[in-house]
Design a protein around this motif. Structure first.
Motif, mmCIF file in Angstrom:
data_model
loop_
_atom_site.group_PDB
_atom_site.id
_atom_site.type_symbol
_atom_site.label_atom_id
_atom_site.label_comp_id
_atom_site.label_asym_id
_atom_site.label_seq_id
_atom_site.Cartn_x
_atom_site.Cartn_y
_atom_site.Cartn_z
ATOM 1 N N ARG A 70 12.379 6.717 -11.574
ATOM 2 C CA ARG A 70 12.590 8.110 -11.969
ATOM 3 C C ARG A 70 13.538 8.209 -13.169
ATOM 4 O O ARG A 70 13.293 8.953 -14.106
ATOM 5 C CB ARG A 70 13.143 8.909 -10.795
ATOM 6 C CG ARG A 70 13.337 10.379 -11.117
ATOM 7 C CD ARG A 70 13.850 11.135 -9.938
ATOM 8 N NE ARG A 70 12.850 11.124 -8.886
ATOM 9 C CZ ARG A 70 13.077 11.445 -7.635
ATOM 10 N NH1 ARG A 70 14.281 11.798 -7.245
ATOM 11 N NH2 ARG A 70 12.123 11.421 -6.739
ATOM 12 N N ASN A 118 16.315 3.149 -11.610
ATOM 13 C CA ASN A 118 15.067 3.210 -10.849
ATOM 14 C C ASN A 118 13.960 3.810 -11.723
ATOM 15 O O ASN A 118 14.186 4.148 -12.885
ATOM 16 C CB ASN A 118 15.251 3.980 -9.543
ATOM 17 C CG ASN A 118 15.675 5.415 -9.757
ATOM 18 O OD1 ASN A 118 15.428 6.007 -10.798
ATOM 19 N ND2 ASN A 118 16.330 5.993 -8.765
ATOM 20 N N HIS A 176 6.311 2.230 -8.264
ATOM 21 C CA HIS A 176 7.135 2.158 -7.066
ATOM 22 C C HIS A 176 8.593 2.432 -7.408
ATOM 23 O O HIS A 176 9.021 2.309 -8.558
ATOM 24 C CB HIS A 176 6.979 0.818 -6.345
ATOM 25 C CG HIS A 176 7.113 -0.383 -7.225
ATOM 26 N ND1 HIS A 176 8.321 -0.880 -7.614
ATOM 27 C CD2 HIS A 176 6.167 -1.176 -7.792
ATOM 28 C CE1 HIS A 176 8.140 -1.934 -8.379
ATOM 29 N NE2 HIS A 176 6.836 -2.130 -8.508
ATOM 30 N N ALA A 177 9.368 2.832 -6.413
ATOM 31 C CA ALA A 177 10.727 3.344 -6.633
ATOM 32 C C ALA A 177 11.693 2.296 -7.173
ATOM 33 O O ALA A 177 12.481 2.575 -8.063
ATOM 34 C CB ALA A 177 11.272 3.940 -5.339
#
Length: 85
Positions: free
Chosen positions: A9, A7, A56-57
């Motif tokens: 992060r 993802n 976005h994630a």
């Protein structure tokens, strides 16, 4: 997709561990990361000097990020990125 399952992060964390620097100049939907000087000095021709990551994630462009990393630093940089995920 297999090994390309990360993802935003995790991607940002791996970039920072590799020495990439966040270089946003304005607000937008993407973050711009510049490679460390060691990698940037090796870039020639029309190769972009940065990689854009959506904020976005869920990343739907994981294969494009990997291909940009491969163009910047070859398979060694891709291997180091995957280790730092």
């Amino acid at each position: 997709m297999g090994e390309l399952n990360f993802n935003t992060r995790q991607c940002v964390r791996a970039f920072k561990r590799l020495g990439f620097v966040l270089g946003n100049k304005r607000l937008g939907r993407h973050d711009k990361f510049f490679p460390p000087k060691v990698i940037a000095d090796k870039l020639i021709g029309m190769q972009p000097r940065f990689i854009m990551i959506p904020r976005h994630a869920n990343l739907h462009c994981q294969s494009e990020i990997i291909s940009e990393l491969r163009a910047m630093g070859g398979d060694e940089l891709v291997r180091m990125f995957k280790e730092n995920l």
